[in-house]
Design an enzyme around this catalytic site. Structure first.
Site, PDB file in Angstrom:
ATOM      1  N   HIS A 135      13.041  30.513  30.891  1.00 42.09           N
ATOM      2  CA  HIS A 135      13.504  31.892  31.032  1.00 42.09           C
ATOM      3  C   HIS A 135      14.790  32.077  30.248  1.00 42.09           C
ATOM      4  O   HIS A 135      15.620  31.162  30.204  1.00 42.09           O
ATOM      5  CB  HIS A 135      13.747  32.242  32.510  1.00 42.09           C
ATOM      6  CG  HIS A 135      13.781  33.711  32.731  1.00 42.09           C
ATOM      7  ND1 HIS A 135      14.934  34.448  32.563  1.00 42.09           N
ATOM      8  CD2 HIS A 135      12.805  34.585  33.048  1.00 42.09           C
ATOM      9  CE1 HIS A 135      14.646  35.720  32.789  1.00 42.09           C
ATOM     10  NE2 HIS A 135      13.364  35.833  33.083  1.00 42.09           N
ATOM     11  N   ASP A 180       5.967  33.885  36.660  1.00 39.55           N
ATOM     12  CA  ASP A 180       4.548  33.914  36.322  1.00 39.55           C
ATOM     13  C   ASP A 180       3.809  32.622  36.661  1.00 39.55           C
ATOM     14  O   ASP A 180       2.588  32.565  36.545  1.00 39.55           O
ATOM     15  CB  ASP A 180       4.379  34.193  34.821  1.00 39.55           C
ATOM     16  CG  ASP A 180       4.845  35.594  34.454  1.00 39.55           C
ATOM     17  OD1 ASP A 180       4.472  36.531  35.182  1.00 39.55           O
ATOM     18  OD2 ASP A 180       5.570  35.749  33.462  1.00 39.55           O
TER      19      ASP A 180
HETATM   20  N1  CMC Z   1       7.458  25.164  27.040  1.00 43.50           N
HETATM   21  C1  CMC Z   1       8.010  24.255  26.205  1.00 43.50           C
HETATM   22  N2  CMC Z   1       9.210  24.396  25.632  1.00 43.50           N
HETATM   23  C2  CMC Z   1       9.898  25.505  25.908  1.00 43.50           C
HETATM   24  C3  CMC Z   1       9.389  26.508  26.769  1.00 43.50           C
HETATM   25  C4  CMC Z   1       8.122  26.285  27.342  1.00 43.50           C
HETATM   26  N3  CMC Z   1       7.594  27.196  28.169  1.00 43.50           N
HETATM   27  N4  CMC Z   1      10.275  27.510  26.853  1.00 43.50           N
HETATM   28  C5  CMC Z   1      11.313  27.169  26.078  1.00 43.50           C
HETATM   29  N5  CMC Z   1      11.091  25.958  25.508  1.00 43.50           N
HETATM   30  C6  CMC Z   1      12.025  25.195  24.664  1.00 43.50           C
HETATM   31  C7  CMC Z   1      12.086  25.760  23.261  1.00 43.50           C
HETATM   32  O1  CMC Z   1      11.139  25.148  22.428  1.00 43.50           O
HETATM   33  C8  CMC Z   1      13.502  25.426  22.875  1.00 43.50           C
HETATM   34  O2  CMC Z   1      13.589  24.076  22.566  1.00 43.50           O
HETATM   35  P1  CMC Z   1      14.489  23.578  21.328  1.00 43.50           P
HETATM   36  O3  CMC Z   1      15.890  24.002  21.669  1.00 43.50           O
HETATM   37  O4  CMC Z   1      14.293  22.106  21.266  1.00 43.50           O
HETATM   38  O5  CMC Z   1      13.946  24.298  20.118  1.00 43.50           O
HETATM   39  C9  CMC Z   1      14.285  25.616  24.161  1.00 43.50           C
HETATM   40  O6  CMC Z   1      13.321  25.358  25.205  1.00 43.50           O
HETATM   41  C10 CMC Z   1      14.848  27.022  24.337  1.00 43.50           C
HETATM   42  O7  CMC Z   1      13.775  27.942  24.224  1.00 43.50           O
HETATM   43  P2  CMC Z   1      13.862  29.394  23.591  1.00 43.50           P
HETATM   44  O8  CMC Z   1      12.560  29.708  22.952  1.00 43.50           O
HETATM   45  O9  CMC Z   1      15.098  29.532  22.757  1.00 43.50           O
HETATM   46  O10 CMC Z   1      14.036  30.278  24.891  1.00 43.50           O
HETATM   47  P3  CMC Z   1      13.977  31.845  24.962  1.00 43.50           P
HETATM   48  O11 CMC Z   1      14.996  32.268  25.911  1.00 43.50           O
HETATM   49  O12 CMC Z   1      13.992  32.425  23.600  1.00 43.50           O
HETATM   50  O13 CMC Z   1      12.487  32.094  25.544  1.00 43.50           O
HETATM   51  C11 CMC Z   1      10.715  32.364  27.067  1.00 43.50           C
HETATM   52  C12 CMC Z   1      12.232  32.383  26.858  1.00 43.50           C
HETATM   53  C13 CMC Z   1      10.413  32.823  28.477  1.00 43.50           C
HETATM   54  C14 CMC Z   1      10.045  33.306  26.064  1.00 43.50           C
HETATM   55  C15 CMC Z   1      10.181  30.916  26.838  1.00 43.50           C
HETATM   56  O14 CMC Z   1      10.781  30.049  27.775  1.00 43.50           O
HETATM   57  C16 CMC Z   1       8.669  30.823  26.899  1.00 43.50           C
HETATM   58  O15 CMC Z   1       7.995  31.057  25.895  1.00 43.50           O
HETATM   59  N6  CMC Z   1       8.096  30.480  28.103  1.00 43.50           N
HETATM   60  C17 CMC Z   1       6.659  30.440  28.250  1.00 43.50           C
HETATM   61  C18 CMC Z   1       6.122  31.851  28.458  1.00 43.50           C
HETATM   62  C19 CMC Z   1       6.485  32.396  29.821  1.00 43.50           C
HETATM   63  O16 CMC Z   1       6.289  31.772  30.845  1.00 43.50           O
HETATM   64  N7  CMC Z   1       6.982  33.646  29.845  1.00 43.50           N
HETATM   65  C20 CMC Z   1       7.333  34.349  31.075  1.00 43.50           C
HETATM   66  C21 CMC Z   1       8.810  34.619  31.169  1.00 43.50           C
HETATM   67  S1  CMC Z   1       9.349  35.069  32.796  1.00 43.50           S
HETATM   68  C22 CMC Z   1       8.876  36.666  33.228  1.00 43.50           C
HETATM   69  C23 CMC Z   1       8.215  37.487  32.244  1.00 43.50           C
HETATM   70  O17 CMC Z   1       8.881  38.032  31.346  1.00 43.50           O
HETATM   71  O18 CMC Z   1       7.008  37.662  32.369  1.00 43.50           O
END
Ligand code: CMC
Length: 388
Positions: free
Chosen positions: A268, A325
């Site tokens: 998140h 989720d």
């Molecule tokens: N699985 C594996 N690695 C992850 C994940 C994940 N679900 N989420 C983040 N990371 C890693 C990412 O690769 C990065 O690693 P590194 O620094 O080595 O490159 C690090 O964690 C930081 O991630 P980020 O992409 O910069 O994080 P963000 O704040 O931009 O993204 C997010 C947030 C929710 C989009 C992401 O965590 C994600 O894609 N999660 C899976 C989809 C999900 O469950 N979404 C629902 C969010 S909650 C409520 C909603 O909005 O519905």
């Protein structure tokens, strides 16, 4: 370049002041209008929370009754709109169909599209809240080839939605009550989440003085993506894929760490400790899925996957925890909702938040059109070929 700061994904930019929702991502705190979601989830109900989020205060009993009566009175959709919904591809994704249907509300109700007229915005608020469940249920009934069921004004908001969706096949008795309470609580936990992608979208679209129907339809589209609301569907598909392929949990997590796939329902932007909604939802999932001797295999798998990820330094170092989720899908599935309806349920829950933010923005003294800047990294000036 210039005076602008590059901030991809707006990770560090506050674009407005708001009184609606407070989040402390480090401490895992989420409050609507000052009330903690744990408190509201136990003591309130979705309609009351919707009122709180939109109007700022918990309603007095008479106010709640008035709100509820207005929603009942406006729950029907125009016959032309029903025909429009029926004409769309019945196997199309419900989020696509729902956004399209909501977008047309402005065409049916052009007496509630003027953002400068508070009475029109209020009328549109009621219409949106009243009609979204009716639209969603009709899309579902079409998708399974069953006759649509219209609203029943003897039922409350959530029960009416369940009845329009499942009709006589809805769970009854004790189980029916449990499911109805569970949907109500899940909607409460989704009601607002400050400037998430879809709510930010509603504000951006509304900032151009677009009407509230257009703005909310845009929010529905933003919600549909798997990084946002679409994640609840993606989690269930991930669990099914793990089950069907027979891959071990460790091997699956290796694939995640190799960046082949994301662990859906984890991570998140704001919560870096835990997501308080996911805690509540996990408890709800065990209440619903651990009722009998037959454990739900996908719930069991989700529990194991969560435990394994939380012991793995890849996830702990990046502060990745289960989000809202992760466990919702297994609950919806048990209730009989098909996977592609999960995000629709999220949208019904999030509607009060979208509406509240649209309305708050209209009265913000700092209100102006959303217009981010960029850092240009393209080529310098070039001459059109052949011009000497
Ligand atoms: N699985 C594996 N690695 C992850 C994940 C994940 N679900 N989420 C983040 N990371 C890693 C990412 O690769 C990065 O690693 P590194 O620094 O080595 O490159 C690090 O964690 C930081 O991630 P980020 O992409 O910069 O994080 P963000 O704040 O931009 O993204 C997010 C947030 C929710 C989009 C992401 O965590 C994600 O894609 N999660 C899976 C989809 C999900 O469950 N979404 C629902 C969010 S909650 C409520 C909603 O909005 O519905």
């Amino acid at each position: 370049t210039g005076m602008t700061t590059l901030d991809p994904g707006f990770g560090n930019t506050a674009s407005c002041s708001s009184k609606i929702t407070y989040i402390d991502g480090a401490a895992g705190i989420l409050r609507y209008r000052g009330y903690s979601i744990e408190d509201l989830a136990v003591n309130s109900n979705f309609l009351e929370v919707a009122y709180l989020v939109i109007y700022g205060e918990l309603p007095e009993p008479a106010q709640l009754k008035e709100f509820s009566d207005k929603l009942r009175d406006n729950a029907d959709i125009p016959a032309e709109m029903s025909a429009f919904i029926d004409a769309m591809p019945r196997n199309g994704h419900p989020m696509s169909l729902m956004a399209s249907a909501v977008n047309t509300l402005a065409a049916y109700y052009d007496d509630s599209v003027d953002p400068s007229d508070d009475a029109q915005v209020e009328l549109a608020t009621i219409r949106l809240m009243a009609k979204l469940p009716t639209i969603a249920a009709r899309i579902y009934r079409n998708s399974i080839g069953e006759a649509p069921i219209g609203p029943d004004d003897s039922l409350g908001y959530v029960d009416n939605f369940i009845r329009m969706t499942f009709g006589d096949n809805a769970a009854s008795g004790e189980l029916g009550d449990l499911f109805s309470k569970a949907v109500d609580m899940l909607l409460i936990l989704h009601a607002d989440h400050e400037l998430n992608c879809s709510t930010a979208t509603v504000r951006v679209v509304g900032s151009s003085q677009a009407d509230i129907f257009a703005s909310v339809a845009s929010g529905i589209n933003a919600l549909s993506g798997p990084s946002h609301g679409g994640a609840n569907q993606a989690v269930l598909e991930m669990l099914e894929e793990i089950r069907d392929s027979g891959i071990s949990i460790d091997d699956f997590l290796e694939r995640v760490k190799a960046r082949e796939v994301r662990l859906m329902g984890f991570g998140h932007r704001v919560y870096k400790n835990f997501d308080p909604r996911s805690k509540e939802i996990k408890v709800l999932a065990s209440q619903i899925l651990d009722r009998d001797e037959n454990p739900d295999e996908l719930f069991e798998l989700a529990l194991k996957l969560e435990a394994a990820a939380l012991e793995d330094s890849y996830f702990t170092e990046r502060k990745l925890y289960p989000n809202v989720d992760f466990y919702t899908g297994v609950i919806y599935r048990t209730m009989g909702f098909p996977t592609n309806m999960f995000t629709v349920l999220f949208a019904i829950g999030r509607l009060p938040g979208w509406v509240a933010h649209y309305r708050e923005q209209l009265h913000d003294p700092a209100f102006r059109i959303a217009r981010p800047r960029q850092h240009y990294i393209g080529s310098g000036e070039r001459r059109y070929p052949g011009q000497g």
